[in-house]
Design an enzyme around this catalytic site. Sequence first.
Site, PDB file in Angstrom:
ATOM      1  N   ASP A  35      -2.722  -1.900   1.690  1.00  0.00           N
ATOM      2  CA  ASP A  35      -3.226  -2.268   3.009  1.00  0.00           C
ATOM      3  C   ASP A  35      -3.113  -1.140   4.012  1.00  0.00           C
ATOM      4  O   ASP A  35      -4.032  -0.898   4.796  1.00  0.00           O
ATOM      5  CB  ASP A  35      -2.411  -3.449   3.554  1.00  0.00           C
ATOM      6  CG  ASP A  35      -2.880  -4.742   2.953  1.00  0.00           C
ATOM      7  OD1 ASP A  35      -3.661  -4.681   1.973  1.00  0.00           O
ATOM      8  OD2 ASP A  35      -2.466  -5.797   3.464  1.00  0.00           O
ATOM      9  N   GLU A  37      -3.137   1.944   3.637  1.00  0.00           N
ATOM     10  CA  GLU A  37      -4.118   2.987   3.380  1.00  0.00           C
ATOM     11  C   GLU A  37      -5.485   2.547   3.910  1.00  0.00           C
ATOM     12  O   GLU A  37      -6.220   3.321   4.516  1.00  0.00           O
ATOM     13  CB  GLU A  37      -4.193   3.199   1.864  1.00  0.00           C
ATOM     14  CG  GLU A  37      -4.499   4.594   1.434  1.00  0.00           C
ATOM     15  CD  GLU A  37      -3.342   5.541   1.714  1.00  0.00           C
ATOM     16  OE1 GLU A  37      -3.611   6.728   1.816  1.00  0.00           O
ATOM     17  OE2 GLU A  37      -2.181   5.079   1.864  1.00  0.00           O
ATOM     18  N   TYR A  38      -5.810   1.284   3.679  1.00  0.00           N
ATOM     19  CA  TYR A  38      -7.065   0.709   4.168  1.00  0.00           C
ATOM     20  C   TYR A  38      -7.107   0.799   5.698  1.00  0.00           C
ATOM     21  O   TYR A  38      -8.100   1.237   6.279  1.00  0.00           O
ATOM     22  CB  TYR A  38      -7.187  -0.745   3.703  1.00  0.00           C
ATOM     23  CG  TYR A  38      -8.496  -1.401   4.094  1.00  0.00           C
ATOM     24  CD1 TYR A  38      -9.595  -1.343   3.248  1.00  0.00           C
ATOM     25  CD2 TYR A  38      -8.623  -2.071   5.306  1.00  0.00           C
ATOM     26  CE1 TYR A  38     -10.797  -1.937   3.599  1.00  0.00           C
ATOM     27  CE2 TYR A  38      -9.817  -2.666   5.668  1.00  0.00           C
ATOM     28  CZ  TYR A  38     -10.908  -2.600   4.812  1.00  0.00           C
ATOM     29  OH  TYR A  38     -12.091  -3.191   5.168  1.00  0.00           O
ATOM     30  N   ASP A  39      -5.984   0.397   6.308  1.00  0.00           N
ATOM     31  CA  ASP A  39      -5.898   0.433   7.770  1.00  0.00           C
ATOM     32  C   ASP A  39      -6.170   1.831   8.305  1.00  0.00           C
ATOM     33  O   ASP A  39      -6.832   2.005   9.317  1.00  0.00           O
ATOM     34  CB  ASP A  39      -4.507  -0.014   8.235  1.00  0.00           C
ATOM     35  CG  ASP A  39      -4.315  -1.511   8.090  1.00  0.00           C
ATOM     36  OD1 ASP A  39      -5.319  -2.208   7.810  1.00  0.00           O
ATOM     37  OD2 ASP A  39      -3.168  -1.977   8.248  1.00  0.00           O
ATOM     38  N   GLU A 121       7.424 -13.398  17.486  1.00  0.00           N
ATOM     39  CA  GLU A 121       7.241 -14.186  16.256  1.00  0.00           C
ATOM     40  C   GLU A 121       7.239 -13.275  15.041  1.00  0.00           C
ATOM     41  O   GLU A 121       7.032 -12.070  15.165  1.00  0.00           O
ATOM     42  CB  GLU A 121       5.880 -14.914  16.312  1.00  0.00           C
ATOM     43  CG  GLU A 121       5.727 -15.808  17.520  1.00  0.00           C
ATOM     44  CD  GLU A 121       4.338 -16.425  17.621  1.00  0.00           C
ATOM     45  OE1 GLU A 121       3.471 -16.109  16.788  1.00  0.00           O
ATOM     46  OE2 GLU A 121       4.141 -17.240  18.533  1.00  0.00           O
ATOM     47  N   LYS A 123       5.404 -11.821  11.778  1.00  0.00           N
ATOM     48  CA  LYS A 123       4.018 -11.673  11.354  1.00  0.00           C
ATOM     49  C   LYS A 123       3.965 -12.001   9.864  1.00  0.00           C
ATOM     50  O   LYS A 123       4.310 -11.173   9.020  1.00  0.00           O
ATOM     51  CB  LYS A 123       3.502 -10.262  11.626  1.00  0.00           C
ATOM     52  CG  LYS A 123       2.012 -10.139  11.341  1.00  0.00           C
ATOM     53  CD  LYS A 123       1.453  -8.839  11.867  1.00  0.00           C
ATOM     54  CE  LYS A 123      -0.061  -8.782  11.770  1.00  0.00           C
ATOM     55  NZ  LYS A 123      -0.592  -9.038  10.436  1.00  0.00           N
ATOM     56  N   ASP A 125       2.759 -12.723   6.183  1.00  0.00           N
ATOM     57  CA  ASP A 125       1.769 -11.990   5.404  1.00  0.00           C
ATOM     58  C   ASP A 125       1.050 -12.962   4.467  1.00  0.00           C
ATOM     59  O   ASP A 125       1.381 -13.095   3.296  1.00  0.00           O
ATOM     60  CB  ASP A 125       2.469 -10.886   4.605  1.00  0.00           C
ATOM     61  CG  ASP A 125       1.512  -9.781   4.235  1.00  0.00           C
ATOM     62  OD1 ASP A 125       0.331  -9.853   4.644  1.00  0.00           O
ATOM     63  OD2 ASP A 125       1.935  -8.846   3.542  1.00  0.00           O
ATOM     64  N   TYR A 237       3.053 -21.920   8.244  1.00  0.00           N
ATOM     65  CA  TYR A 237       3.685 -21.875   9.571  1.00  0.00           C
ATOM     66  C   TYR A 237       2.602 -21.869  10.636  1.00  0.00           C
ATOM     67  O   TYR A 237       1.611 -21.144  10.512  1.00  0.00           O
ATOM     68  CB  TYR A 237       4.505 -20.597   9.752  1.00  0.00           C
ATOM     69  CG  TYR A 237       5.930 -20.715   9.270  1.00  0.00           C
ATOM     70  CD1 TYR A 237       6.750 -21.756   9.702  1.00  0.00           C
ATOM     71  CD2 TYR A 237       6.465 -19.767   8.407  1.00  0.00           C
ATOM     72  CE1 TYR A 237       8.065 -21.858   9.273  1.00  0.00           C
ATOM     73  CE2 TYR A 237       7.782 -19.854   7.975  1.00  0.00           C
ATOM     74  CZ  TYR A 237       8.571 -20.902   8.415  1.00  0.00           C
ATOM     75  OH  TYR A 237       9.866 -20.997   7.996  1.00  0.00           O
ATOM     76  N   LYS A 304       3.779 -11.899  22.075  1.00  0.00           N
ATOM     77  CA  LYS A 304       2.721 -12.544  22.855  1.00  0.00           C
ATOM     78  C   LYS A 304       3.236 -12.802  24.269  1.00  0.00           C
ATOM     79  O   LYS A 304       4.386 -13.231  24.427  1.00  0.00           O
ATOM     80  CB  LYS A 304       2.326 -13.884  22.213  1.00  0.00           C
ATOM     81  CG  LYS A 304       1.745 -13.731  20.820  1.00  0.00           C
ATOM     82  CD  LYS A 304       1.543 -15.066  20.124  1.00  0.00           C
ATOM     83  CE  LYS A 304       1.012 -14.813  18.715  1.00  0.00           C
ATOM     84  NZ  LYS A 304       0.949 -16.047  17.906  1.00  0.00           N
ATOM     85  N   LYS A 328       4.298  -3.461  13.376  1.00  0.00           N
ATOM     86  CA  LYS A 328       4.505  -3.506  11.919  1.00  0.00           C
ATOM     87  C   LYS A 328       5.849  -2.928  11.485  1.00  0.00           C
ATOM     88  O   LYS A 328       6.498  -2.194  12.223  1.00  0.00           O
ATOM     89  CB  LYS A 328       3.381  -2.733  11.243  1.00  0.00           C
ATOM     90  CG  LYS A 328       2.029  -3.386  11.435  1.00  0.00           C
ATOM     91  CD  LYS A 328       1.437  -3.760  10.108  1.00  0.00           C
ATOM     92  CE  LYS A 328       0.032  -4.303  10.283  1.00  0.00           C
ATOM     93  NZ  LYS A 328      -0.720  -4.301   9.057  1.00  0.00           N
ATOM     94  N   CYS A 422      13.253   1.070 -31.555  1.00  0.00           N
ATOM     95  CA  CYS A 422      14.074   1.095 -30.350  1.00  0.00           C
ATOM     96  C   CYS A 422      14.339   2.548 -29.957  1.00  0.00           C
ATOM     97  O   CYS A 422      14.801   3.332 -30.779  1.00  0.00           O
ATOM     98  CB  CYS A 422      15.384   0.364 -30.606  1.00  0.00           C
ATOM     99  SG  CYS A 422      16.582   0.589 -29.291  1.00  0.00           S
ATOM    100  N   CYS A 425      18.360   3.291 -30.462  1.00  0.00           N
ATOM    101  CA  CYS A 425      19.056   3.345 -31.751  1.00  0.00           C
ATOM    102  C   CYS A 425      18.119   3.555 -32.937  1.00  0.00           C
ATOM    103  O   CYS A 425      18.583   3.730 -34.060  1.00  0.00           O
ATOM    104  CB  CYS A 425      19.881   2.075 -31.967  1.00  0.00           C
ATOM    105  SG  CYS A 425      18.867   0.632 -32.309  1.00  0.00           S
ATOM    106  N   CYS A 440      14.644  -5.071 -29.865  1.00  0.00           N
ATOM    107  CA  CYS A 440      15.282  -4.186 -30.827  1.00  0.00           C
ATOM    108  C   CYS A 440      16.077  -5.059 -31.787  1.00  0.00           C
ATOM    109  O   CYS A 440      16.782  -5.971 -31.366  1.00  0.00           O
ATOM    110  CB  CYS A 440      16.207  -3.230 -30.090  1.00  0.00           C
ATOM    111  SG  CYS A 440      17.410  -2.439 -31.169  1.00  0.00           S
ATOM    112  N   CYS A 446      23.035  -1.055 -31.781  1.00  0.00           N
ATOM    113  CA  CYS A 446      22.259  -0.334 -30.760  1.00  0.00           C
ATOM    114  C   CYS A 446      23.145  -0.010 -29.555  1.00  0.00           C
ATOM    115  O   CYS A 446      23.752  -0.896 -28.961  1.00  0.00           O
ATOM    116  CB  CYS A 446      21.074  -1.202 -30.329  1.00  0.00           C
ATOM    117  SG  CYS A 446      20.143  -0.503 -28.957  1.00  0.00           S
TER     118      CYS A 446
END
Length: 685
Positions: A35, A37-39, A121, A123, A125, A237, A304, A328, A422, A425, A440, A446
């Site tokens: 996200d 990166e998108y932003d 509040e 945030k 997700d 919520y 707010k 954020k 494995c 061993c 294994c 082992c």
Amino acid sequence: MAIPAGDQERADALRELLHHHAHQYYVLDAPSIPDAEYDKLFRELQALEEKYPELLTPDSPTQRVGGAILEGFAKVRHQVAMLSIRTETDIEASGAQNFDLRVRRELGLKEGDPPVEYVAELKFDGLAMNLRYEDGRLVQAATRGDGEIGEDVTQNIRTVGQVPLKLHGKDIPPVLEVRGEVYMRRDDFEKLNELQREKIARGAKNEKTFVNPRNAAAGAVRQLDPAIARQRPLSFYAYGWGQIEGGPTFETHYELLQALKAWGLPVSERTVLANGADDLIAYHQAVGRDRDGLPFDIDGVVYKVNSLALQKQLGFVTREPRWAVAHKFPAQEQLTTVEAIDIYVGRTGKLTPVARLQPVFVGGVTVTNATLHNEDEARRKDVRVGDTVIVRRAGDVIPEVVSVVAEKRVPGAAQFTMPHTCPVCGSAAVREEGEADYRCTGGLFCGAQRKQAILHFAQRRALDVEGLGEKLVDQMVEAGVIRTLPDLYRLGLANLVALERMGEKSAQNLLAGLEQSKSTTLPRFLYGLGIRHVGESTARDLARHFGKLDAIMEAGVERLLEVPDVGPIVAESVHAFFQQPHNVEVIEQLRACGVHWEESEPVAQAPKPLTGKTVVLTGTLPTLSRDEAKEMLEAAGAKVAGSVSKKTDYVVAGAEAGSKLEKAQALGVAVLDEEGLRKLLAGAA
Ligand code: IVH
């Protein structure tokens, strides 16, 4: 103003890219970048479009608030548009300060004027939802969609336990639209994915795991089949409202939230009043500290302005209110690269592929490893060495690779294959049918299993050896000082002092701890042996039922099945363990070294409550896998059969139950859902 060619091209490229990622995210439910990166890309485009308004095209991703509208759901035109909020870019505490300064400036407040009152509040997700109540009854639930038009997902939202179908209390407005977030708790998400992995291991086609709780919630909300949606546990919520007609008038946001609460809607305990910037900063810090411990993901906090009159005065810029801001936290998903894929060997020999990562800061900590769970998952995600991947870390959950950024794959990267031996061993590693994991077969031969077995034996809930930690066990096993459990009790001061970084004092403490641990109880000892499927409570049941270790060691599967809560899988595992000569030898040696406990007489148990009952399972249960349900029933003495007949006592039916359910109904056999099954087992216990 002439637009430089470079900027024109960049804007086009950004639009393309954002469209691509949005499609991946919203339509395919398979995000291709984090996200954050998108932003970043989104903001870059927004900045370009602000600089050169001529660049703006109507189809620009910046021109819509939410996701694409899916086919398949009826469209809902929102009576009051569902807007988004501006994000405070400054992640530090100053983000709160910036917001307060802006609000004060807009309101024309001077330096000495009193602080502005806010509501702070979490945030959440998840997904924004508009719940419409008419005369106190839920008549419609709609997604945000593009802010103007959303999707009617009433059917699916009706199954969310926290969404009241009917409000209660006084003065409920005849028309009340409640806005809030539908989300999935982290534990529900983990359970769901565990279930999905099991289904995939059993060969189910068209099943996948979900990348994060929000993605799983989105999938559930927009699931066209309500029966499937019902199996995806969602929570809700409330944090706002849309259209309201009639009812009392309110002066503040906080009062309105309190009213929603009184009418039966869930409002977070962490929604608080805050006075001025200082309180906002303190809130941001406190929530940041507690973030990992919350049962659900949040990606920040929201501030707010509390007074509705002041909100009105502040108004909107484009489509975002000036009276609210999202502040954020560090993202819980990040991009990094895979440097290697290693195999971790656990106590029971389970082989887990682990991606070694270029260290990356995710959700507040630096992550260097991420689990790939098992062969199927690693294959399905197709993670390869050199890949750029999205890593997620949230709460106490082990970091995990969410997905690969396909565009960034280096040519020639080889597909991952699970080793058939494995790595520790060299013993054969096998995957049994219907199982997700390779194991294994080396057992205590082992080194990895040996270390884990010793740690398990020494832990507080087992033999409780004080002073024996992970580092020391690693060291001792690697130095060859201990190979088997009894070797622990053969350690002398000389062996220990010879170890690196081991002083005489700590060596003596450890010896004293070992000496003390010899005096134990049968349940602790049994649990400490690390028999597969024998947890603390099964160990206690076995000890109570048989009284003496020898009796357990000699018991066949039939006799083991008489123990309450022991079903065929557990009985098989206990029996197999004591059939192994080397396990018997270890036990003899431990006793010879002086490990002892008080034995008792067997406690006569009432016969199993469901003995003689035949049960048929059909369809998919909301939380229990078929194997789990079967094991629980068999542990209670029931026989689980494959087909329904007159002799069937109960049919447990889940979603998509077909002909077996019909037959049960035709024959008048009692039909239970999962809850009924749990009640039957609880009543029987
Ligand atoms: S208020 C006009 N409050 O964050 C204000 N949003 O763009 C509308 N969100 O998708 C939003 N927690 O789903 C608000 N306490 C909260 C929130 C919240 C999560 C989501 C919301 C929206 C996005 C804001």
